[in-house]
Design an enzyme around this catalytic site. Structure first.
Site, mmCIF file in Angstrom:
data_model
loop_
_atom_site.group_PDB
_atom_site.id
_atom_site.type_symbol
_atom_site.label_atom_id
_atom_site.label_comp_id
_atom_site.label_asym_id
_atom_site.label_seq_id
_atom_site.Cartn_x
_atom_site.Cartn_y
_atom_site.Cartn_z
ATOM 1 C CG ASP A 1 -2.178 0.790 1.050
ATOM 2 O OD1 ASP A 1 -2.325 1.449 0.015
ATOM 3 O OD2 ASP A 1 -3.023 0.760 1.964
ATOM 4 C CG ASP B 1 0.752 2.442 5.022
ATOM 5 O OD1 ASP B 1 0.714 1.458 4.247
ATOM 6 O OD2 ASP B 1 0.091 2.497 6.069
#
Length: 179
Positions: free
Chosen positions: A16, A18
């Site tokens: 993702d 992050d």
């Protein structure tokens, strides 16, 4: 493994934003991405609300490796040597005769050398190379369909609205709650 897939049968694992490892359910993720881009075009750019209407069969248009030719609204699937394997204008499949008319008897796409040597973005084309781009390919095709239906010229100008939708939806300010 084929580049063609069924969104209903496909999950992928990836990172993702992050860098968290995630399992993505492509059917749901693709629908969310498509709807957010289309909603922006309808609400902010005045596009036809029909862009928001999808059927399950609509997703058959999506497969990795599509290139949208921003100059004419064609989406092409290329072989490793740049030969056009299949092509659509918007979401309408081009006939064999139309492919030969656009790409010549050798079926060569004119920007292949640029794409093949640099993989950079261009003012002439956009390469849909990952699962998160695929809803944009479908939306591009449907926008070209809409422009044709209205009798408007298809040229690279529509791409500015597509980029605005992408920027709007992936800008961190879009993640703020509205009052």
């Amino acid at each position: 493994m084929s580049d063609y897939f069924s969104l209903s049968d496909c999950d992928v694992i990836g990172f993702d934003l992050d860098h968290t490892l995630c399992r993505y359910h492509l059917k749901e993720t693709s629908r969310l991405i498509y709807e957010s881009f289309a909603r922006y075009l309808v609400d902010h750019k005045g596009y036809d609300p029909d862009l928001l209407l999808l059927t399950p069969a609509t997703w058959d248009f999506c497969f990795k490796g599509l290139v949208v030719d921003l100059e004419d609204g064609n989406l092409v699937k290329l072989a490793a040597d740049g030969t056009v394997l299949r092509a659509t204008h918007g979401t309408r499949d081009l006939t064999e005769a139309e492919i030969l008319q656009h790409y010549g008897p050798r079926r060569q796409w004119k920007h292949f050398h640029s794409l093949n040597t640099s993989f950079t973005r261009s003012a002439h084309y956009y390469f849909y190379d990952n699962y998160f781009d695929l809803p944009g390919a479908l939306l591009c095709g449907r926008v070209v369909d809409m422009l044709n239906k209205r009798g408007e010229e298809v040229n690279a100008e529509f791409w500015k609205d597509m980029v605005a939708a992408i920027d709007h939806n992936y800008n961190t300010s879009a993640f703020k709650g509205e009052p």
